[in-house]
Structure formats: structure tokens, C-alpha cells
Motif scaffolding. Structure first.
Motif, PDB file in Angstrom:
ATOM      1  N   VAL A 137     -13.555  17.740  -2.400  1.00  0.00           N
ATOM      2  CA  VAL A 137     -12.349  17.483  -3.196  1.00  0.00           C
ATOM      3  C   VAL A 137     -12.309  16.036  -3.687  1.00  0.00           C
ATOM      4  N   VAL A 138     -12.650  15.099  -2.799  1.00  0.00           N
ATOM      5  CA  VAL A 138     -12.498  13.686  -3.165  1.00  0.00           C
ATOM      6  C   VAL A 138     -13.671  13.148  -3.989  1.00  0.00           C
ATOM      7  N   ASN A 139     -14.869  13.730  -3.839  1.00  0.00           N
ATOM      8  CA  ASN A 139     -16.013  13.222  -4.615  1.00  0.00           C
ATOM      9  C   ASN A 139     -15.794  13.318  -6.124  1.00  0.00           C
ATOM     10  N   ALA A 149       0.835  -1.209   0.000  1.00  0.00           N
ATOM     11  CA  ALA A 149       0.000   0.000   0.000  1.00  0.00           C
ATOM     12  C   ALA A 149       0.864   1.251   0.000  1.00  0.00           C
ATOM     13  N   ARG A 150       0.351   2.299  -0.652  1.00  0.00           N
ATOM     14  CA  ARG A 150       0.984   3.618  -0.631  1.00  0.00           C
ATOM     15  C   ARG A 150      -0.107   4.673  -0.511  1.00  0.00           C
ATOM     16  N   ARG A 151       0.111   5.615   0.401  1.00  0.00           N
ATOM     17  CA  ARG A 151      -0.781   6.767   0.490  1.00  0.00           C
ATOM     18  C   ARG A 151      -0.084   7.925  -0.217  1.00  0.00           C
ATOM     19  N   ILE A 152      -0.623   8.328  -1.363  1.00  0.00           N
ATOM     20  CA  ILE A 152       0.032   9.297  -2.235  1.00  0.00           C
ATOM     21  C   ILE A 152      -0.656  10.651  -2.126  1.00  0.00           C
ATOM     22  N   ALA A 153       0.138  11.714  -1.949  1.00  0.00           N
ATOM     23  CA  ALA A 153      -0.410  13.073  -1.881  1.00  0.00           C
ATOM     24  C   ALA A 153      -0.924  13.497  -3.258  1.00  0.00           C
ATOM     25  N   LEU A 154      -2.145  14.040  -3.277  1.00  0.00           N
ATOM     26  CA  LEU A 154      -2.724  14.573  -4.518  1.00  0.00           C
ATOM     27  C   LEU A 154      -2.759  16.096  -4.475  1.00  0.00           C
ATOM     28  N   GLY A 155      -2.646  16.660  -3.305  1.00  0.00           N
ATOM     29  CA  GLY A 155      -2.710  18.105  -3.126  1.00  0.00           C
ATOM     30  C   GLY A 155      -2.725  18.417  -1.651  1.00  0.00           C
ATOM     31  N   ASN A 156      -3.074  19.642  -1.300  1.00  0.00           N
ATOM     32  CA  ASN A 156      -3.113  20.055   0.096  1.00  0.00           C
ATOM     33  C   ASN A 156      -4.262  19.368   0.829  1.00  0.00           C
ATOM     34  N   ASN A 157      -3.915  18.486   1.787  1.00  0.00           N
ATOM     35  CA  ASN A 157      -4.905  17.765   2.608  1.00  0.00           C
ATOM     36  C   ASN A 157      -5.785  16.816   1.811  1.00  0.00           C
ATOM     37  N   PRO A 166      -5.576  -1.028  -9.043  1.00  0.00           N
ATOM     38  CA  PRO A 166      -5.500  -1.320  -7.604  1.00  0.00           C
ATOM     39  C   PRO A 166      -6.731  -0.808  -6.864  1.00  0.00           C
ATOM     40  N   GLU A 167      -6.884  -1.262  -5.619  1.00  0.00           N
ATOM     41  CA  GLU A 167      -7.936  -0.704  -4.761  1.00  0.00           C
ATOM     42  C   GLU A 167      -7.522   0.721  -4.398  1.00  0.00           C
ATOM     43  N   CYS A 168      -8.439   1.665  -4.588  1.00  0.00           N
ATOM     44  CA  CYS A 168      -8.138   3.076  -4.304  1.00  0.00           C
ATOM     45  C   CYS A 168      -9.109   3.617  -3.258  1.00  0.00           C
ATOM     46  N   TYR A 169      -8.554   4.289  -2.254  1.00  0.00           N
ATOM     47  CA  TYR A 169      -9.373   4.886  -1.201  1.00  0.00           C
ATOM     48  C   TYR A 169      -8.920   6.327  -1.018  1.00  0.00           C
ATOM     49  N   PHE A 170      -9.831   7.276  -1.232  1.00  0.00           N
ATOM     50  CA  PHE A 170      -9.469   8.701  -1.164  1.00  0.00           C
ATOM     51  C   PHE A 170      -9.639   9.243   0.250  1.00  0.00           C
ATOM     52  N   LEU A 171      -8.725  10.118   0.649  1.00  0.00           N
ATOM     53  CA  LEU A 171      -8.777  10.762   1.960  1.00  0.00           C
ATOM     54  C   LEU A 171      -8.735  12.259   1.760  1.00  0.00           C
ATOM     55  N   SER A 221      -5.387  13.007  -0.446  1.00  0.00           N
ATOM     56  CA  SER A 221      -4.479  11.926  -0.843  1.00  0.00           C
ATOM     57  C   SER A 221      -5.283  10.709  -1.262  1.00  0.00           C
ATOM     58  N   VAL A 222      -4.603   9.764  -1.889  1.00  0.00           N
ATOM     59  CA  VAL A 222      -5.246   8.506  -2.283  1.00  0.00           C
ATOM     60  C   VAL A 222      -4.404   7.363  -1.750  1.00  0.00           C
ATOM     61  N   ASN A 223      -5.072   6.381  -1.168  1.00  0.00           N
ATOM     62  CA  ASN A 223      -4.402   5.177  -0.679  1.00  0.00           C
ATOM     63  C   ASN A 223      -4.606   4.082  -1.724  1.00  0.00           C
ATOM     64  N   VAL A 224      -3.517   3.579  -2.296  1.00  0.00           N
ATOM     65  CA  VAL A 224      -3.628   2.522  -3.307  1.00  0.00           C
ATOM     66  C   VAL A 224      -3.084   1.221  -2.729  1.00  0.00           C
ATOM     67  N   GLU A 225      -3.814   0.141  -2.930  1.00  0.00           N
ATOM     68  CA  GLU A 225      -3.418  -1.192  -2.477  1.00  0.00           C
ATOM     69  C   GLU A 225      -3.180  -2.030  -3.732  1.00  0.00           C
ATOM     70  N   VAL A 226      -1.908  -2.330  -4.000  1.00  0.00           N
ATOM     71  CA  VAL A 226      -1.517  -3.001  -5.241  1.00  0.00           C
ATOM     72  C   VAL A 226      -1.448  -4.510  -5.024  1.00  0.00           C
ATOM     73  N   ASP A 227      -1.997  -5.267  -5.975  1.00  0.00           N
ATOM     74  CA  ASP A 227      -1.927  -6.723  -5.933  1.00  0.00           C
ATOM     75  C   ASP A 227      -0.545  -7.138  -6.446  1.00  0.00           C
ATOM     76  N   PRO A 228       0.321  -7.723  -5.587  1.00  0.00           N
ATOM     77  CA  PRO A 228       1.684  -8.051  -6.037  1.00  0.00           C
ATOM     78  C   PRO A 228       1.733  -9.089  -7.151  1.00  0.00           C
ATOM     79  N   ARG A 229       0.681  -9.909  -7.243  1.00  0.00           N
ATOM     80  CA  ARG A 229       0.645 -10.935  -8.301  1.00  0.00           C
ATOM     81  C   ARG A 229       0.155 -10.355  -9.627  1.00  0.00           C
ATOM     82  N   HIS A 230      -0.599  -9.265  -9.557  1.00  0.00           N
ATOM     83  CA  HIS A 230      -1.112  -8.606 -10.766  1.00  0.00           C
ATOM     84  C   HIS A 230      -0.918  -7.094 -10.631  1.00  0.00           C
TER      85      HIS A 230
END
Length: 321
Positions: A208-210, A174-182, A198-203, A184-193
Motif C-alpha cells: 500500500v505504501v510503496n 507533526a501529524r499522523r494522518i489516516a489515508l485508509g484502513n491501516n 514537509p518530511e513525510c513518512y508512510f506507515l 497513514s502518513v506522518n508529516v513533519e511541518v517546518d514552522p518557519r516554512h
């Protein structure tokens, strides 16, 4: 009186000295103390890990032979008891990896326990006639099977601002990546594929996230398995991730508005006030505790509703997220 003993026995009894001292003072005679000592020793032996048990000569001769065949240049570490060995390897992209082998006294009849920093289980195929070279070759094959996954994660780590984890291991998916001020998106990557969506969860704040959620859902059909994961995310979200060359991590790593710290028990702020004029970030634990302490807050099951400490806008927080 005091106890004199060998270094080996001293090592086993380390941590039990205060108990022995008490027994030494309270026992009426030497015989009763020896009975107490025997009891303490039995407990200490049960709780002592990595107790060195001498192994048969065949174990050492076989192990040294295997290491010589493998090549000492592939050995990163060997403990003094020759029971734990760390081997090093480089994958086709030049990444360095380690495998830790814990050998039982029955080696090579029994396979070593293998510890690796992989996002998937590493199961060794082993026969009594096998050697360390067989494990090493299986390790190299496993490294190549994970090449695309690590390529994708390295590109994310190198070209975006990753908020969490702070120091990702090779097993982290998993990586929580900054998209801007406050935001971000949390991506959960399948190591086999790793080249699949990936599964994406916005914070972040809803306003902003909608729009980002809508873009992701409406552009899902554009995902190209032949294109890199990061480029696909850019195309689907129709954004450019903040550049490491232009911006600093401090531009996104805003402190919690309640505890005034960025890290709380290792976690970064993951709650943001929905009011566009506010947008203050909080740790989930801090916000939940704050809302619990407000007389005006109301709770429905495990969700609590109360006012933002900065703008008084009503917001909610789950007991566990």
C-alpha cells in the motif's frame, strides 16, 4: 511529644513528617533533636520549589503599574505572590493564546522568564526600562509570524482524520494522518516554512505504501508554495484524504492484534502485516516482544524476523524505531 509550628514552616516540612517522627522518637534529648530538625530543614529548603521570598515594595508598585498600563482585560491569571502572571491574546484568525511570565525579585532590571506554546523558541528583547507591554507586543508579533503554520495545521486537523497526536498542542509540528484502513502518513511541518514540502513518512503494509512513496517522489516538482499544504499533499499523492463528514475515526483506529488495545503508553499501532489478505496492525513494542518469544524467530543485529500471529507470514521488527 509533637511539633507545633507556623503554616509556612509546616508547608516546607510537608513530606518530611515521617522522618521528623522517627527523629522525635530516637533522639535522647531536645538539643540533639533540634540539631536533627535543623538538618532536615536545610534539606527541605533546598528541595522546596516556589518558596515565597518577600520582595521589595518597588517590585510590587512597578508590577501593578505595568499591569494597569497593559490592561487587566489581557490578564488571565495572577498568583497570590504576584510572581507568576498569565497573559491572554488573540491572533488575527481568532485563535486564543497564553503567555506565562515568571518574574524574579529583580524585575524590571531582569526580564521575566516567558513560557509559550510555540513550535519555535520565543526570545524576548528586554531592557531595564521595558515593561510588560513590550513583552506583550513581542508576543503578538510572534503570533502573527506563526499564522501560516497554524493555518496549515488547523486545516489538517479540521479536514482529515489525525491519528496522532490525539490532542495536538500549538507547539506540535507533526501529524499522523489516516489515508485508509491501516495506512497513514506522518508529516513533519517546518514552522518557519509551513508552505514547503514537509518530511513525510508512510506507515502501513508495503504493497500500500510503496505506490504512495513512488507518487510522492515523482510528483515533488508539482509542489506549489502558494497552495495550501493539505491541497499540495492531495495533488502529489493523487488521493483524497478520508473525509471527516463521511467516515468516523473508528474506521481507521484499529486495535493492536496482540494487546487488543488502541493506545499503548500513548502510542497507536504503527506496524502492519504486509500480507494484503491480513493487514493486521500492531504496536511496535507488542510485535517486537511477540517475535522475541517465538522459537522460530531469528535475529540479525537489532532486527528480528518471525511469523505474523495472524497469517504466519514472516515479518521483521526493529528493536527501536
Amino acid at each position: 511529644s509533637r511539633i507545633e509550628c507556623s503554616w509556612h514552616l509546616k508547608k516546607i516540612l510537608h513530606g518530611y513528617r515521617h522522618i521528623l517522627k522517627q527523629r522525635l522518637h530516637s533522639c535522647p534529648d531536645l538539643v540533639s533533636f533540634m540539631v536533627e530538625l535543623k538538618t532536615v530543614l536545610e534539606i527541605a529548603l533546598k528541595n522546596t520549589r516556589d518558596l515565597h521570598i518577600p520582595r521589595p515594595p518597588e517590585y510590587y508598585s512597578c508590577l501593578v503599574r505595568d499591569l494597569e498600563i497593559l490592561g487587566w482585560n489581557k490578564v488571565a491569571h495572577v498568583d497570590t505572590g504576584l510572581t507568576t502572571i498569565k497573559l491572554k491574546a488573540e491572533d488575527s484568525c481568532g485563535r486564543q493564546h497564553l503567555i506565562t511570565l515568571k518574574l524574579s525579585a529583580k524585575y524590571p532590571a531582569e526580564p521575566p522568564e516567558c513560557l509559550v506554546d510555540f513550535p519555535v523558541p520565543f526570545a524576548v528583547s528586554w531592557m531595564p526600562q521595558n515593561s510588560l507591554m513590550d513583552i506583550y507586543n513581542q508576543f503578538l508579533a510572534a503570533l502573527e509570524s506563526l499564522k501560516e503554520f497554524w493555518d496549515a495545521m488547523d486545516e489538517i486537523d479540521g479536514k482529515t482524520w489525525v491519528l496522532e497526536p490525539e490532542n495536538p498542542t500549538r507547539s506540535a509540528t507533526a501529524r499522523r494522518i489516516a489515508l485508509g484502513n491501516n495506512v497513514s502518513v506522518n508529516v513533519e511541518v517546518d514552522p518557519r516554512h509551513p508552505n514547503m514540502l514537509p518530511e513525510c513518512y508512510f506507515l502501513g503494509a508495503d504493497h500500500v505504501v510503496n505506490p504512495l512513496r513512488i507518487k510522492l517522489n515523482s510528483n515533488m516538482h508539482l509542489w506549489e508554495p502558494e497552495t495550501s499544504l493539505l491541497q499540495n499533499l492531495k495533488d502529489l499523492l493523487e488521493i483524497d484524504f478520508p473525509s471527516r463528514a463521511v467516515l468516523e475515526k473508528t474506521d481507521f483506529a484499529k486495535d493492536c492484534g496482540i494487546c487488543y488495545a488502541y493506545r499503548l503508553a500513548g502510542a497507536a499501532p504503527d506496524q502492519v502485516c504486509d500480507d494484503p489478505r491480513c493487514g493486521q496492525p500492531f504496536h511496535h513494542a507488542c510485535l517486537y516482544e511477540w517475535l522475541q518469544g517465538l522459537p522460530s524467530s531469528r535475529q540479525s543485529f537489532n532486527v528480528i524476523f518471525g511469523e505474523c500471529p495472524y497469517c504466519n507470514k514472516v515479518r521483521k521488527s526493529n528493536e527501536s524505531e
